[in-house]
Motif scaffolding. Structure first.
Motif, short mmCIF file in Angstrom:
data_model
loop_
_atom_site.label_atom_id
_atom_site.label_comp_id
_atom_site.label_asym_id
_atom_site.label_seq_id
_atom_site.Cartn_x
_atom_site.Cartn_y
_atom_site.Cartn_z
N LEU A 147 0.81 -1.21 0.00
CA LEU A 147 0.00 0.00 0.00
C LEU A 147 0.85 1.27 0.00
CD1 LEU A 147 -2.86 -1.04 2.47
CD2 LEU A 147 -2.83 -1.14 -0.02
N PHE A 148 2.14 1.12 -0.18
CA PHE A 148 3.01 2.30 -0.29
C PHE A 148 2.54 3.14 -1.49
CE2 PHE A 148 6.69 4.53 -2.01
CZ PHE A 148 7.21 5.13 -0.87
N PRO A 149 2.46 4.47 -1.33
CA PRO A 149 1.94 5.34 -2.41
C PRO A 149 2.94 5.52 -3.54
CG PRO A 149 2.63 6.66 -0.55
CD PRO A 149 2.76 5.23 -0.10
N ARG A 150 3.16 4.47 -4.31
CA ARG A 150 4.21 4.47 -5.33
C ARG A 150 4.01 5.54 -6.40
NH1 ARG A 150 5.86 -1.74 -6.82
NH2 ARG A 150 5.81 -2.63 -4.72
N LYS A 151 2.78 5.67 -6.89
CA LYS A 151 2.54 6.61 -7.98
C LYS A 151 2.82 8.03 -7.55
CE LYS A 151 -0.85 3.79 -10.50
NZ LYS A 151 -2.25 3.71 -10.99
N THR A 152 2.35 8.39 -6.36
CA THR A 152 2.59 9.75 -5.86
C THR A 152 4.08 9.98 -5.64
OG1 THR A 152 0.44 9.75 -4.76
CG2 THR A 152 2.05 11.37 -4.02
N TRP A 153 4.73 9.00 -5.04
CA TRP A 153 6.17 9.13 -4.77
C TRP A 153 6.95 9.26 -6.09
CZ3 TRP A 153 8.12 9.66 0.08
CH2 TRP A 153 9.51 9.61 0.22
#
Length: 463
Positions: free
Chosen positions: A116-122
């Motif tokens: 659930l790490f916010p990959r796209k935002t990061w």
């Protein structure tokens, strides 16, 4: 003649394949010290490869000391190149059959839901920074960390945790472990005394013991460190504690004990170390303010983003009393010069644009659901034979099992049944008080894994 099968379909170059196989034969003893190797010309003919390929493989083995060349005599296996391989014991279940192919459910605490790490935002913020930033971000940084992140943290922590500091009091570290190490080197020398909660993370005990200091344990109860038991007859350099979410038992230190700690530290001219490792995820009652906010010149506040976001980021921080900041900067410089700059800038923007608080809100809902399901599984499986503690905050709870002693033999048996558990007793300084308690993490698990793990735990204990 050497038997060396080669595969031209592999991505591994032929000279590397030949080198690796001869190296393995030497290490395992198939080729023994003093044994002469075939000439490069003969081997090239045998393997149907260029002689240069064989020469490159032999040259690599000569350079690493596996072979020696004697002019006019040939190439020989060098002395001292035998390394017998150790065989690992095969874990079996109660019936004696190996657990081959059976995935172990790991109930370790402190691991977030990495999927659930916010990959796209990061990634988007990272791309923007690469595109918009000056080339100076690729140069050397300052040991205390990027000013952009330190300013952002000072504002964010005041608003969310009641931490009072100036950006100059913040040192960015490569995770909380480095922060602990810096604090240990900053405040402790051989034969100094460090007071700690008991139990407390075993890794933290190890870090502070490495300075040569003596650890003085103070027991905890349902309200954290028992401040009434703080000693008057010693000269401590620091008191280490986890006041917002005691690890591992999960209690929260009330204001009366916090005030007692402040008064004790003032009286004994020592510092308080506040490890605030996961208090963002609080499910019962309002958020708890930091201890640091009561006396910023007495408390060193340690935090990280390993639990909130990902351990792979390796970004933590220390907030120091002003009198300690310059010395800590120097220690940080000696340690690793500086923490990676780009990750700091991404994190700063991630917080500034509100993504951090949105992510925490999302994860609180997820972890609360996981926690509730775990409690339900424990209670339905173990019925009245279990008590649950420390479930109001974080990503783990503590379960006490009636009339069960988690000995090493039982722990081995539990793992043989396909579940890995972690006793509270592993983190105690004075042993023997928590033999029937386990730390059970749930942040990184899916519900079916939680259910399977608790079922296997029950089977292992009562089979």
């Amino acid at each position: 003649m050497l038997w060396i099968p080669i595969d031209r379909a592999l991505d591994i170059p032929l000279n590397r394949q030949i080198y690796q196989q001869i190296r393995e034969k030497i290490l395992s003893g198939q080729l023994q010290a003093g044994e002469k190797l075939v000439s490069t010309r003969e081997l090239s003919v045998e393997l149907k490869v260029s002689r240069n390929v064989i020469l490159e493989a032999y040259d690599q083995l000569l350079a690493e000391g596996f072979l020696i060349a004697r002019r006019g005599a040939g190439t020989f296996v060098a002395e001292g190149t035998l390394l017998p391989q150790q065989t690992k014991p095969l874990i079996t279940n109660k019936a004696g059959d190996p657990i081959v192919g059976k995935e172990v459910v790991n109930l370790r605490s402190g691991i977030p839901a990495l999927d659930l790490f916010p990959r796209k935002t990061w990634a988007r913020i990272s791309n923007q920074l690469w595109h918009d930033s000056e080339s100076s971000i690729l140069g050397y940084g300052v040991p205390e960390g990027r000013i952009e992140l330190r300013r952002t943290l000072a504002h964010y922590l005041l608003r969310t945790r009641g931490v009072e500091c100036h950006p100059e009091q913040i040192i960015i570290t490569s995770g909380a472990t480095q922060a602990m190490m810096l604090v240990s080197r900053l405040l402790l020398s051989s034969n100094d005394i460090a007071i700690m909660e008991d139990p407390i993370t075993n890794d933290i005990q190890t870090i502070f013991k490495a300075s040569g200091a003596t650890i003085y344990p103070v027991p905890v109860d349902d309200f954290g460190m028992k401040t009434s038991l703080l000693p008057d007859n010693i000269d401590p350099k620091l008191v280490f504690l986890t006041p917002s979410h005691q690890f591992p038992l999960g209690s929260t230190l009330p204001i009366q004990r916090r005030i007692q700690l402040i008064e004790y530290a003032r009286k004994n001219h020592c510092f308080l170390i506040e490890d605030d490792y996961d208090s963002e995820f609080r499910y019962e009652g309002p958020p708890v303010s930091s201890l640091q906010g009561l006396d910023p010149e007495l408390v060193l506040y340690i935090g990280s983003f390993s639990k909130i976001l990902s351990p792979a980021l390796r970004i933590g921080y220390i907030i120091l009393p002003t009198q300690l900041t310059e010395k800590c900067r120097q220690l940080k410089w000696f340690t690793d010069l500086h923490t990676p700059s780009l990750d700091q800038l991404i994190l700063s923007r991630f917080i500034q644009e509100g993504y951090m608080e949105r992510h925490i809100t999302k994860m609180k809902k997820f972890y609360k659901s996981q926690r509730d399901f775990l409690i339900q599984c424990l209670q339905s499986t173990f019925s009245h034979n279990i008590k649950i503690f420390g479930y109001s905050t974080g990503m783990h709870l503590v379960a006490e099992f009636e009339k069960i002693d988690f000995t090493r033999n039982l722990l081995v048996k539990i793992e043989q049944f396909g579940v890995k558990v972690y006793p509270v007793e592993d983190h105690t300084i004075k042993k023997g008080k928590y033999n029937n308690r386990l730390i059970i993490g749930y942040g990184h698990l899916q519900k079916h894994e939680i259910e399977l793990g608790i079922t296997r735990l029950f089977q292992a204990i009562y089979h």
